[in-house]
Design an enzyme around this catalytic site. Structure first.
Site, short mmCIF file in Angstrom:
data_model
loop_
_atom_site.label_atom_id
_atom_site.label_comp_id
_atom_site.label_asym_id
_atom_site.label_seq_id
_atom_site.Cartn_x
_atom_site.Cartn_y
_atom_site.Cartn_z
N GLY A 49 0.78 -1.23 0.00
CA GLY A 49 0.00 0.00 0.00
C GLY A 49 0.81 1.27 0.00
CG HIS A 50 4.48 3.67 1.77
ND1 HIS A 50 5.74 4.10 1.47
CD2 HIS A 50 3.87 4.68 2.44
CE1 HIS A 50 5.92 5.32 1.96
NE2 HIS A 50 4.79 5.69 2.53
CG PHE A 51 4.39 5.58 -2.52
CD1 PHE A 51 3.25 6.36 -2.46
CD2 PHE A 51 5.45 5.91 -1.71
CE1 PHE A 51 3.17 7.46 -1.63
CE2 PHE A 51 5.39 7.01 -0.87
CZ PHE A 51 4.24 7.78 -0.83
CB VAL A 56 9.15 4.53 -0.84
CG1 VAL A 56 10.04 5.26 0.15
CG2 VAL A 56 9.46 4.98 -2.26
#
Length: 143
Positions: A49-51, A56
């Protein structure tokens, strides 16, 4: 040098998967410092879910990894064995680079002040010799 594997780390700090963010400790001196590593893979839960298009590692998780390494230093002291080190504060935090899949993060935390259950650690995370996060971390040791 005092090396700790993952099982030995788990005997000192209470963190477990998926929140244990240290793979091994390369060296430490109880109450003084610890140097550990996190080998970052694309399979880390946070990358979903983090980009997703540009994965990242969240900077706050790198700070948490530094705190866990500092907790190894503090909680390996005889007087603190079996206790928990809690976050008391973060000062002078700077994010200077990104951590991406395939990186091996060097995590260094040196205890610069300690009085009673409260202390401060000077922490730095680096990848390939470049500092990506630095901060002063305040901890409180509790039961």
């Amino acid at each position: 040098m005092n090396r700790l594997d993952i099982k030995q780390i788990q005997e000192i700090i209470p963190h477990r998967h998926p929140f244990l963010l240290v793979d091994y400790i390369e060296d430490y001196e109880p109450g003084q410092y610890a140097v550990g590593y996190k080998c970052v893979t694309y399979r880390e839960d946070f990358f979903k879910g983090h980009f997703p298009e540009h994965p990242v590692m969240p900077g706050v998780l790198t700070v948490e990894a530094l705190a866990q390494v500092g907790a190894v230093a503090i909680l390996s002291e005889e007087k603190n064995k079996g206790k928990t080190a809690y976050f008391g504060g973060i000062q002078k935090c700077k994010f200077r680079g990104m951590v991406i899949p395939g990186d091996k993060i060097k995590l260094e935390t040196k205890i610069i002040k300690s009085k009673g259950p409260v202390g401060i650690g000077q922490a730095a995370a680096s990848v390939d010799g470049k500092v990506v996060v630095s901060a002063e971390l305040t901890f409180i040791v509790g039961d």
